[in-house]
Design a protein around this motif. Structure first.
Motif, mmCIF file in Angstrom:
data_model
loop_
_atom_site.group_PDB
_atom_site.id
_atom_site.type_symbol
_atom_site.label_atom_id
_atom_site.label_comp_id
_atom_site.label_asym_id
_atom_site.label_seq_id
_atom_site.Cartn_x
_atom_site.Cartn_y
_atom_site.Cartn_z
ATOM 1 N N GLU A 80 -43.776 -28.905 30.350
ATOM 2 C CA GLU A 80 -43.513 -27.603 29.736
ATOM 3 C C GLU A 80 -43.843 -26.501 30.730
ATOM 4 O O GLU A 80 -44.676 -26.671 31.614
ATOM 5 C CB GLU A 80 -44.308 -27.425 28.450
ATOM 6 C CG GLU A 80 -45.804 -27.418 28.622
ATOM 7 C CD GLU A 80 -46.548 -27.273 27.311
ATOM 8 O OE1 GLU A 80 -47.493 -26.457 27.276
ATOM 9 O OE2 GLU A 80 -46.207 -27.967 26.345
ATOM 10 N N ARG A 86 -40.616 -17.475 26.353
ATOM 11 C CA ARG A 86 -40.307 -18.785 25.770
ATOM 12 C C ARG A 86 -41.177 -19.865 26.406
ATOM 13 O O ARG A 86 -41.526 -19.781 27.576
ATOM 14 C CB ARG A 86 -38.842 -19.155 26.005
ATOM 15 C CG ARG A 86 -37.873 -18.292 25.266
ATOM 16 C CD ARG A 86 -36.463 -18.739 25.557
ATOM 17 N NE ARG A 86 -35.518 -18.025 24.718
ATOM 18 C CZ ARG A 86 -34.222 -18.189 24.767
ATOM 19 N NH1 ARG A 86 -33.690 -19.046 25.630
ATOM 20 N NH2 ARG A 86 -33.436 -17.516 23.964
ATOM 21 N N HIS A 88 -40.676 -23.589 27.396
ATOM 22 C CA HIS A 88 -39.633 -24.600 27.604
ATOM 23 C C HIS A 88 -40.289 -25.974 27.699
ATOM 24 O O HIS A 88 -41.314 -26.129 28.362
ATOM 25 C CB HIS A 88 -38.859 -24.308 28.890
ATOM 26 C CG HIS A 88 -38.157 -22.996 28.860
ATOM 27 N ND1 HIS A 88 -36.865 -22.869 28.438
ATOM 28 C CD2 HIS A 88 -38.597 -21.749 29.168
ATOM 29 C CE1 HIS A 88 -36.499 -21.595 28.511
ATOM 30 N NE2 HIS A 88 -37.542 -20.891 28.946
ATOM 31 N N HIS A 107 -36.775 -25.066 23.674
ATOM 32 C CA HIS A 107 -37.749 -24.009 23.904
ATOM 33 C C HIS A 107 -38.252 -23.469 22.577
ATOM 34 O O HIS A 107 -37.597 -23.630 21.542
ATOM 35 C CB HIS A 107 -37.151 -22.872 24.746
ATOM 36 C CG HIS A 107 -36.079 -22.128 24.018
ATOM 37 N ND1 HIS A 107 -34.762 -22.510 24.093
ATOM 38 C CD2 HIS A 107 -36.130 -21.041 23.203
ATOM 39 C CE1 HIS A 107 -34.037 -21.678 23.342
ATOM 40 N NE2 HIS A 107 -34.849 -20.791 22.801
#
Length: 116
Positions: A80, A86, A88, A107
């Motif tokens: 991640e 965001r 992801h 996301h």
């Protein structure tokens, strides 16, 4: 896919809604590992920095309370990173002798989420 996260001081409950299935697990910090309980499985991960993000590495797995031999453990990759409001993520899981059993990416929008 739709994702829900319920968190408190003790643990997090992750609910993943796929088109035909729902997968629920809990995660907590135990003895320096992130431990995920998923059905009869208990997976212990370590976190590592990877290319400006995080990678979860499976260290050991117990199934029905028995330690799984390393050669029989699933191959899991969970990464991640954050960008532009965001989070992801990319998750893949493969089982020896079976092959890939799960793979998803996406996301989470972090805009408007308060952090302590």
């Amino acid at each position: 896919m739709r994702f829900e996260l319920e968190a408190n001081q003790d643990h997090e409950t992750w609910t993943r809604h796929f088109p035909s299935k729902r997968m629920v697990s809990t995660m907590r910090l135990e003895g320096g590992h992130i431990v995920e309980r998923l059905g009869a499985a208990r997976l212990a991960f370590t976190l590592h920095e990877a290319a400006g993000g995080l990678e979860m590495r499976l260290e050991c797995m117990h199934f029905l309370g028995l330690r799984c031999p390393r050669w029989l453990q699933p191959v899991l990759r969970a990464t991640e990173h954050g960008a532009n409001g965001r989070l992801h993520f990319h998750i893949t899981a493969a089982v020896p002798l079976v092959g890939r059993v799960a793979s998803y990416r996406g996301h989470l929008n972090l805009d408007g989420i308060e952090t302590p």
